[in-house]
Design an enzyme around this catalytic site. Structure first.
Site, PDB file in Angstrom:
ATOM      1  N   GLY A  45      42.763  39.653  38.879  1.00 20.33           N
ATOM      2  CA  GLY A  45      42.056  39.992  37.657  1.00 20.33           C
ATOM      3  C   GLY A  45      41.302  38.792  37.100  1.00 20.33           C
ATOM      4  O   GLY A  45      40.795  37.931  37.830  1.00 20.33           O
ATOM      5  N   SER A  46      41.248  38.709  35.780  1.00 15.44           N
ATOM      6  CA  SER A  46      40.400  37.711  35.122  1.00 15.44           C
ATOM      7  C   SER A  46      40.867  36.275  35.293  1.00 15.44           C
ATOM      8  O   SER A  46      40.102  35.346  35.000  1.00 15.44           O
ATOM      9  CB  SER A  46      40.277  38.044  33.630  1.00 15.44           C
TER      10      SER A  46
END
Length: 486
Positions: A218-219
């Protein structure tokens, strides 16, 4: 001698010669093979006739040996806080063999290693009972406890590294298991072993999630994308406006890349983009850097290669074949990008260590039973994924994330902390609860003593309540504090 007797004598002589050849073949040529055969019970009896050496943390053993009852195996392995330390130690079982450190350093722990020949020989003359040597780890007991208790009943993992040396300070995985419960070879041990099988326990407690599970990062992966942008000259000033339209349509598609909660990301600086976690900015940045340069940077951070610490860690993965839109998605930690918690801790560690990535390791030294050093691990540089200047620029914007962004829950009074949150979607059409991620480091005037990666798989939480800042950052904070307070 008549002819029949002569034939009998020759035949008997040939038989004796064959027996002698066979005996010498077994005694010398196949000696090691037979000695190590799993069906050779004499070897097993000898193996468990003595106390096994210990695995050491903070100068104290986290393992032991206990006498057994009603068996010809005299000693079996015991563990202190077994479930907490299982991802580090592995197991040593009379019935089921050994894993991880217990397996890789079995020769030292059992006392059969060639380097312990003098100790064994001396024991023959002194009458001292044979005993194995010790494995002294790099682990920090307080950090490990903070990681394990922070994860609690949730599925997840924590990896913590000393960025300046590569020493692993914590390696936790939940749910876990107690290796003491199947250290023997009784029916009770067999039942405990069978119960832990993935077929019988869907939570798979014997999976070392810190090393063997790869997750969409993810981020948190945006830190690597920012590094690639700086290294390849796409970004020169982290506070300058970027060319990031909103909406941004992914190349070759009619699909816009969406920002969570419609955050205002149009043309924001890299600092603001990381603080708010803008998908559009980092997706376009990864596309502008290009798939080949993104892959090059990912490999410098350790992707697409197994790590040996010395326990094997699965290779994290950044795709080698992608189109432009897939490159954009991969650059925000989605598409096929996958990473172990150890790998994500390595990213944070490299940034914290001014661009120098040290090789991670968790065995400091091996000792003889008399506590003489058999071998010592020396810190080793693995790669330089980014320059000192770019690393310090990245530190600055990661510290903004914690000071005034999504990572506020990792703040430690009077300590500089840098971090990045992540909430990674998974499941078909993102149908399953996302993974909560947080990577971070703490910094003092002497550099950074700790970098941490936390991933939480909280399938029982309300989907809207799952975030890296909410679930994972507090765990990372406690681990960093444990290291700083030591």
């Amino acid at each position: 001698m008549n002819k029949p007797l002569r034939h009998i004598a020759i035949f008997c002589g040939l038989m004796m010669l064959a027996l002698l050849l066979r005996e010498n073949w077994l005694a010398y040529v196949r000696a090691d093979e037979l000695a190590n055969n799993k069906h050779n019970r004499r070897v097993l009896i000898e193996r468990y006739a003595y106390e096994r050496g210990n695995i050491i943390v903070d100068g104290k053993p986290i393992t032991g040996s206990a006498k057994t009852e009603s068996t010809d195996f005299v000693y079996k392995r015991t563990y202190i806080d077994g479930p907490m330390w299982a991802p580090v130690t592995g197991y040593a079982s009379q019935a089921f063999g050994a894993s991880q450190i217990e397996n890789l350093e079995d020769g030292v722990l059992t006392g059969t290693d060639d380097r312990l020949f003098f100790d064994r020989t001396l024991g023959m003359f002194t009458g001292k009972e044979k005993k194995g040597g010790n494995v002294v780890t790099t682990l920090n007991g307080a950090a490990q406890k903070a990681a394990y208790e922070g994860l609690g009943t949730k599925k997840g993992a924590v990896a913590a590294i000393d960025p300046q040396t590569g020493k692993i300070l914590a390696l936790a995985s939940t749910p876990s298991y107690d290796p003491s419960k199947f250290a023997g070879n009784s029916d009770k041990d067999t039942k405990a072993w069978v119960a832990l099988d993935k077929k019988n326990d869907a939570d798979d407690p014997m999976l070392n999630r810190a090393l063997r599970e790869t997750y969409p990062p993810g981020s948190t992966f945006k830190v690597l994308t920012a590094a690639a942008g700086l290294e390849h000259g796409v970004v020169k000033d982290v506070d300058a406006a970027t060319d990031s339209p909103l909406p941004w349509i992914m190349p070759g598609t009619t699909t816009p890349l969406v920002n969570e909660n419609n955050i205002p990301c149009k043309n924001v600086s890299l600092r603001e983009a990381l603080r708010m976690s803008c998908n559009t900015v980092f997706g376009k940045l990864g596309y502008n850097v290009g798939k080949d340069n993104m892959l090059e940077t990912a490999k410098k951070f350790g992707f697409n290669a197994e790590q040996f610490i010395p326990v094997r860690s699965n290779a994290s993965y950044f795709p080698e074949e992608m189109n432009d839109s897939q490159t954009a998605l991969s650059s925000i930690g989605q598409f096929d990008t996958r990473a172990t918690p150890l790998q994500m801790a390595m990213i944070a560690a490299a940034v914290a260590n001014d661009g120098k990535l040290m090789k991670p390791y968790m065995i400091d030294r091996l000792e003889s039973p008399s506590v003489d050093t058999l071998s010592q691990t020396e810190p080793e540089e693995l790669h330089r994924p980014l320059t000192q200047e770019h690393a310090q620029m990245l530190q600055s914007i990661m510290e903004t994330v914690v000071k005034d962004g999504t990572g506020k829950n990792a703040q430690i009074p009077n300590v500089t902390v840098g971090g990045k949150t992540g909430t990674a979607q998974h499941g078909e059409n993102n149908s399953k609860n996302p993974y909560a991620w947080f990577i971070s480091y703490a910094k003092t005037d002497k550099g950074s003593p700790v970098a941490v990666a936390v991933v939480v798989e909280d399938s029982g939480a309300n989907r809207d309540d799952i975030s890296g800042g909410g679930l994972a950052a507090p765990i990372a904070k406690d681990v960093m504090k444990a290291v700083l307070d030591k």
